[in-house]
Enzyme design. Structure first.
Site, PDB file in Angstrom:
ATOM      1  N   CYS A  70       0.810  -1.219   0.000  1.00 28.28           N
ATOM      2  CA  CYS A  70       0.000   0.000   0.000  1.00 28.28           C
ATOM      3  C   CYS A  70       0.843   1.269   0.000  1.00 28.28           C
ATOM      4  O   CYS A  70       0.490   2.252  -0.651  1.00 28.28           O
ATOM      5  CB  CYS A  70      -0.952   0.002   1.193  1.00 28.28           C
ATOM      6  SG  CYS A  70      -0.135   0.155   2.814  1.00 28.28           S
ATOM      7  N   HIS A 110      -1.416   1.608   7.058  1.00 32.95           N
ATOM      8  CA  HIS A 110      -2.064   1.549   5.742  1.00 32.95           C
ATOM      9  C   HIS A 110      -2.115   2.953   5.157  1.00 32.95           C
ATOM     10  O   HIS A 110      -2.522   3.905   5.831  1.00 32.95           O
ATOM     11  CB  HIS A 110      -3.474   0.983   5.820  1.00 32.95           C
ATOM     12  CG  HIS A 110      -4.108   0.853   4.464  1.00 32.95           C
ATOM     13  ND1 HIS A 110      -3.681  -0.085   3.544  1.00 32.95           N
ATOM     14  CD2 HIS A 110      -5.093   1.564   3.855  1.00 32.95           C
ATOM     15  CE1 HIS A 110      -4.390   0.041   2.439  1.00 32.95           C
ATOM     16  NE2 HIS A 110      -5.248   1.038   2.595  1.00 32.95           N
ATOM     17  N   ASP A 125      -8.411   3.866  -3.283  1.00 30.83           N
ATOM     18  CA  ASP A 125      -7.407   2.914  -2.789  1.00 30.83           C
ATOM     19  C   ASP A 125      -7.104   1.884  -3.865  1.00 30.83           C
ATOM     20  O   ASP A 125      -8.001   1.200  -4.350  1.00 30.83           O
ATOM     21  CB  ASP A 125      -7.935   2.212  -1.531  1.00 30.83           C
ATOM     22  CG  ASP A 125      -6.837   1.528  -0.729  1.00 30.83           C
ATOM     23  OD1 ASP A 125      -5.836   1.094  -1.341  1.00 30.83           O
ATOM     24  OD2 ASP A 125      -6.970   1.422   0.495  1.00 30.83           O
TER      25      ASP A 125
END
Length: 262
Positions: A70, A110, A125
């Site tokens: 991520c 994250h 995302d």
């Protein structure tokens, strides 16, 4: 390198250089990005980590055609969006373990993207494994639906922020599950510094899920595919097909299914 991200990003996801990118075309962009960039931790396991900078992400993901986690995939998309005129920022959050009903306790590891469109905020995302919304998710609780399932962002105060992403993955979830909490009040101003902090935690923390065994996963047109050092799992319209793999199989399958040279 900064001025070339737009061109190389488009080349990697097979998007024409002259195709406009606006809010209405974001679902198409997110679909193509998910199809091009595998979620994987191979560099982390090799121990060949470098500082997470704009130039490094361009070389790693766009030039060398690798994937990432991520803190690599979302910053690269963020740089691309900003170059294409979006009002975007990066935020940090913590993932949730639905089996234990607890936060994962790694800290805010994250990374995700918030963007503003017509005075409303949306979550974007492309770095959440096979759990990608594939569309911008408004921060007003409205449910959005994509081929990957239903997603919504709701206000929820926790030690990790003021919102949570919830999801019901297609062919998998019957009830809403928490993906992660994030803090919309703390947009990142030092992107590289904070992504490096995330990288170091994920590399060193004893409870990190990414510093022990290899993982590669990616969405497909009809589900997703996941490769580890022991198995290959193909999920097709909710039906799982799993096969055991050897070390030699892993090397071949990483190339065959994900285009990765291990």
């Amino acid at each position: 390198m900064r001025t070339e991200i737009n061109k190389r990003f488009r080349q990697r996801i097979n998007m024409p250089e002259d195709e406009p990118v606006d809010f209405d075309s974001l679902p198409r962009l997110l679909e193509k990005t998910a199809a091009a960039f595998p979620f994987e931790n191979l560099t982390l396991l090799r121990g060949s980590l470098q500082p997470v900078t704009r130039d490094h992400l361009t070389n790693k993901i766009l030039n060398n055609k690798e994937g990432g986690l991520c803190y690599e995939l979302n910053p690269l998309l963020y740089f691309f969006l900003v170059q294409n005129g979006f009002n975007a920022t990066l935020v940090r959050g913590e993932t949730y373990n639905n089996e234990s009903q607890q936060w994962n306790k790694l800290g805010r590891t994250h990374a995700a993207i918030l963007l503003m469109h017509e005075d409303d905020f949306y979550l974007v995302d492309t770095g959440f494994g096979a759990n990608l919304p594939l569309e911008p998710v408004p921060l007003n609780g409205e449910t959005i639906s994509s081929r990957n399932g239903d997603f919504r962002v709701t206000a929820f105060d926790s030690e990790y922020g003021d919102y949570i992403l919830e999801m019901k993955l297609k062919h998998k979830d019957k009830d809403w599950k928490i993906g992660y909490g994030f803090d919309s009040r703390r947009p990142l101003t030092k992107v590289s510094e904070e992504m490096n902090e995330i990288q170091n935690i994920i590399k060193e923390h004893k409870d990190s899920p990414f510093n022990k065994t290899p993982l590669i996963t990616q969405l497909t047109d009809n589900g997703n595919i996941t490769l580890t050092d022991t198995s290959l799992t193909r999920r097709i319209y909710g039906t799982s097909q799993k096969q055991n793999v050897t070390r030699e199989d892993f090397l071949e399958l990483a190339q065959e299914y994900f285009g990765l040279q291990v």
